[in-house]
Design a protein around this motif. Structure first.
Motif, PDB file in Angstrom:
ATOM      1  N   THR A  48      -8.422  11.099  69.770  1.00 58.74           N
ATOM      2  CA  THR A  48      -8.113  11.422  70.938  1.00 58.74           C
ATOM      3  C   THR A  48      -6.250  12.116  70.863  1.00 58.74           C
ATOM      4  N   GLY A  49      -5.591  11.842  69.873  1.00 56.89           N
ATOM      5  CA  GLY A  49      -4.296  11.887  70.173  1.00 56.89           C
ATOM      6  C   GLY A  49      -3.237  10.925  70.140  1.00 56.89           C
ATOM      7  N   LYS A  50      -4.023   9.945  71.478  1.00 58.84           N
ATOM      8  CA  LYS A  50      -3.282   8.869  71.292  1.00 58.84           C
ATOM      9  C   LYS A  50      -2.684   7.979  70.144  1.00 58.84           C
ATOM     10  N   LYS A  51      -1.728   7.685  69.719  1.00 62.30           N
ATOM     11  CA  LYS A  51      -1.401   6.460  69.156  1.00 62.30           C
ATOM     12  C   LYS A  51      -1.106   4.964  69.381  1.00 62.30           C
ATOM     13  N   VAL A  52      -1.895   4.154  68.846  1.00 65.92           N
ATOM     14  CA  VAL A  52      -2.354   2.639  68.907  1.00 65.92           C
ATOM     15  C   VAL A  52      -1.317   1.918  68.358  1.00 65.92           C
ATOM     16  N   ASP A  53      -0.996   0.471  68.960  1.00 65.46           N
ATOM     17  CA  ASP A  53      -0.242  -0.576  68.415  1.00 65.46           C
ATOM     18  C   ASP A  53      -1.324  -1.147  67.088  1.00 65.46           C
ATOM     19  N   ALA A  54      -1.290  -2.058  65.971  1.00 61.25           N
ATOM     20  CA  ALA A  54      -2.126  -2.889  66.058  1.00 61.25           C
ATOM     21  C   ALA A  54      -2.282  -3.473  64.600  1.00 61.25           C
ATOM     22  N   LEU A 112     -14.168  18.772  76.270  1.00 63.68           N
ATOM     23  CA  LEU A 112     -15.026  18.076  75.749  1.00 63.68           C
ATOM     24  C   LEU A 112     -14.165  16.419  75.953  1.00 63.68           C
ATOM     25  N   SER A 113     -15.166  15.796  76.212  1.00 58.80           N
ATOM     26  CA  SER A 113     -14.565  14.413  76.285  1.00 58.80           C
ATOM     27  C   SER A 113     -15.059  13.436  75.621  1.00 58.80           C
ATOM     28  N   ILE A 114     -14.209  13.080  74.446  1.00 57.86           N
ATOM     29  CA  ILE A 114     -13.892  12.329  73.702  1.00 57.86           C
ATOM     30  C   ILE A 114     -12.852  10.531  74.065  1.00 57.86           C
ATOM     31  N   GLY A 115     -14.175  10.063  73.437  1.00 58.84           N
ATOM     32  CA  GLY A 115     -13.903   8.547  72.710  1.00 58.84           C
ATOM     33  C   GLY A 115     -13.200   8.330  71.995  1.00 58.84           C
ATOM     34  N   GLY A 116     -11.687   7.234  71.937  1.00 55.12           N
ATOM     35  CA  GLY A 116     -11.631   6.308  71.113  1.00 55.12           C
ATOM     36  C   GLY A 116     -10.334   5.089  71.048  1.00 55.12           C
ATOM     37  N   VAL A 117      -9.372   5.282  70.232  1.00 56.71           N
ATOM     38  CA  VAL A 117      -8.610   3.746  70.166  1.00 56.71           C
ATOM     39  C   VAL A 117      -8.481   3.852  70.926  1.00 56.71           C
ATOM     40  N   GLY A 118      -7.863   3.358  72.584  1.00 52.85           N
ATOM     41  CA  GLY A 118      -7.347   3.138  73.589  1.00 52.85           C
ATOM     42  C   GLY A 118      -7.292   3.939  75.051  1.00 52.85           C
ATOM     43  N   ALA A 119      -8.329   5.563  74.596  1.00 48.98           N
ATOM     44  CA  ALA A 119      -8.534   6.356  75.714  1.00 48.98           C
ATOM     45  C   ALA A 119      -9.305   7.089  75.293  1.00 48.98           C
ATOM     46  N   MET A 120     -10.042   7.533  76.359  1.00 50.21           N
ATOM     47  CA  MET A 120     -11.275   8.911  76.310  1.00 50.21           C
ATOM     48  C   MET A 120     -10.300   9.718  76.759  1.00 50.21           C
TER      49      MET A 120
END
Length: 413
Positions: free
Chosen positions: A208-214, A339-347
């Motif tokens: 999605t292009g978003k960055k998430v902490d892990a 295009l709707s794409i789902g990934g870590v943290g969001a759609m």
């Protein structure tokens, strides 16, 4: 007479043919299959910087030991600072792939100290982020896999691969995803399985292009049929970050580092997932690895292209390099659509074209795909360079798909 003379001079001029791509351009554009072939040409070993490109090809074709020994020698004699930096980047990757986490962290330290001023802000952040991860894993023993016999499991989903996995004392079905650079679990499963959680936070990018902490976690032992994996590393996300749509929690994903160490994996149309104790696939050599991302050799209209290979993606989509290279084809045969794409943290919604049909070729097999998205902007880093992401819609066209990391081949039957 003057006209005749001009024509004669014109005909005598040498015909201009396109220059062959340099090793550097093949390397930078991730055309690793062509780079490998070029290095095997007569006289190639006598050319400047052959050692660097030989080490790079060994890295991309899953021979980290050979790559490391070549590049360790090369960095001491490299005349080009650019190639020396790239050699260090590849060395860090070799050490990480072979679970030498401390050496990987030390190599990223060298990159940060010597080259932060000459790389992009994004690359600087990647160096620091990956160095933090490797440093946190210094004391973790190397990951190992023991294959006690052939394994046959039932795939529990039609959208991807999901098989029973035993984590500690907990057994549950998890996704098996070559597109996941590291294996993943949600925080609640990490706690239930007795996973050791390290006191380190890193940032992770998604499609999605978003960055998430892990957080980072390690598990002493997990089992997939007759395969036992020891000292596996996981990224641990908050449950909310693995819930891309309401009431749908992705509890975990078995990622590339575990999959590649299994050696070979066969997916059948009837719903079996087979892991042989001894590899059986022919050596097509149409698979390579960029970092922790598998890449497959493909063809479009006779042109050799490189695609990411992602068993966790429902469908294939094409990236910006395909749009740039074949803009007239895309605009003539596609319509604009998000295009709707789902990934870590969001759609996420990504502006795209949708192709009514595209004909590709993989492993000598023709594949016709319909309603194929072509992204108009970058998502993951690779999406700016490789031509697309091959998903389950290609795999499901065949009775059997074998992914062999020991033979570096993907076979469709």
């Amino acid at each position: 007479m003057l006209l005749a003379a001009c024509l004669t001079l014109h005909l005598l001029r040498p015909i201009q043919t396109p220059a062959e791509p340099t090793w550097k351009s093949l390397f930078e554009s991730k055309r690793y299959f062509e780079l490998r072939d070029s290095l095997e040409a007569p006289g190639a070993s006598a050319k400047a910087d052959f050692d660097f490109y030989q080490g790079a090809v060994a890295n991309k074709f899953n021979r980290p030991g050979d790559s490391a020994s070549t590049l360790e020698a090369y960095v001491f004699k490299a005349a080009s600072q650019y190639l020396k930096r790239k050699a260090l980047e590849l060395l860090a990757d070799d050490y990480l792939k072979s679970y030498r986490y401390g050496k990987a962290a030390d190599t990223y330290d060298r990159l940060i100290v010597s080259y932060s001023s000459v790389v992009s802000t994004e690359d600087q952040k990647d160096f620091v982020n990956t160095r933090r991860m490797c440093d946190a894993l210094r004391a973790v023993p190397p990951q190992t896999v023991e294959l006690r016999g052939d394994t046959s499991l039932v795939n529990q989903t039609k959208r991807g691969i999901k098989v029973p996995i035993t984590l500690g004392e907990t057994e549950l079905p998890l996704l098996v995803d070559t597109g996941a650079n590291v294996s993943v679990v949600c925080a609640s499963l990490a706690q239930k399985s007795g996973m050791k959680v390290l006191d380190t936070t890193i940032q992770v990018g998604s499609i999605t292009g978003k960055k998430v902490d892990a957080k980072l976690g390690t598990l002493e032992e997990l089992s997939i049929g007759n395969a036992t994996v020891r000292n596996a590393v996981f990224l641990i996300f908050e449950d909310k970050d693995l819930t891309p749509v309401p009431n749908f929690l992705i509890e975990g994903v078995i990622g590339f580092p575990i999959i590649q160490q299994l050696g070979e994996l066969t997916l059948t149309k009837s719903g079996e997932v087979q892991i042989p104790a001894k590899p059986t696939a022919p050596a097509l050599n149409n698979l390579c690895i960029d970092g922790l991302t598998p890449l497959i050799e493909g063809w479009f209209r006779g042109e050799r292209l490189t695609f990411a290979f992602d068993t966790g993606a429902d469908s294939t989509f094409l990236y910006m390099p395909f749009l740039k290279s074949h803009e007239a084809f895309v605009k003539a045969n596609g319509t604009e659509a998000d295009l709707s794409i789902g990934g870590v943290g969001a759609m996420s919604k990504i502006p795209s074209y949708k192709l009514s049909r595209v004909d590709l070729k993989f492993a000598g097999k023709e594949v016709a795909l319909w309603d194929v998205p072509v992204l108009k902007r970058k998502t993951l880093e690779n999406s700016a360079i490789v031509f697309g992401n091959v998903g389950q819609d290609v795999i499901q066209k065949f009775d059997r798909t074998t992914i062999s990391f020991s033979k570096m081949s993907i076979v469709f039957e």
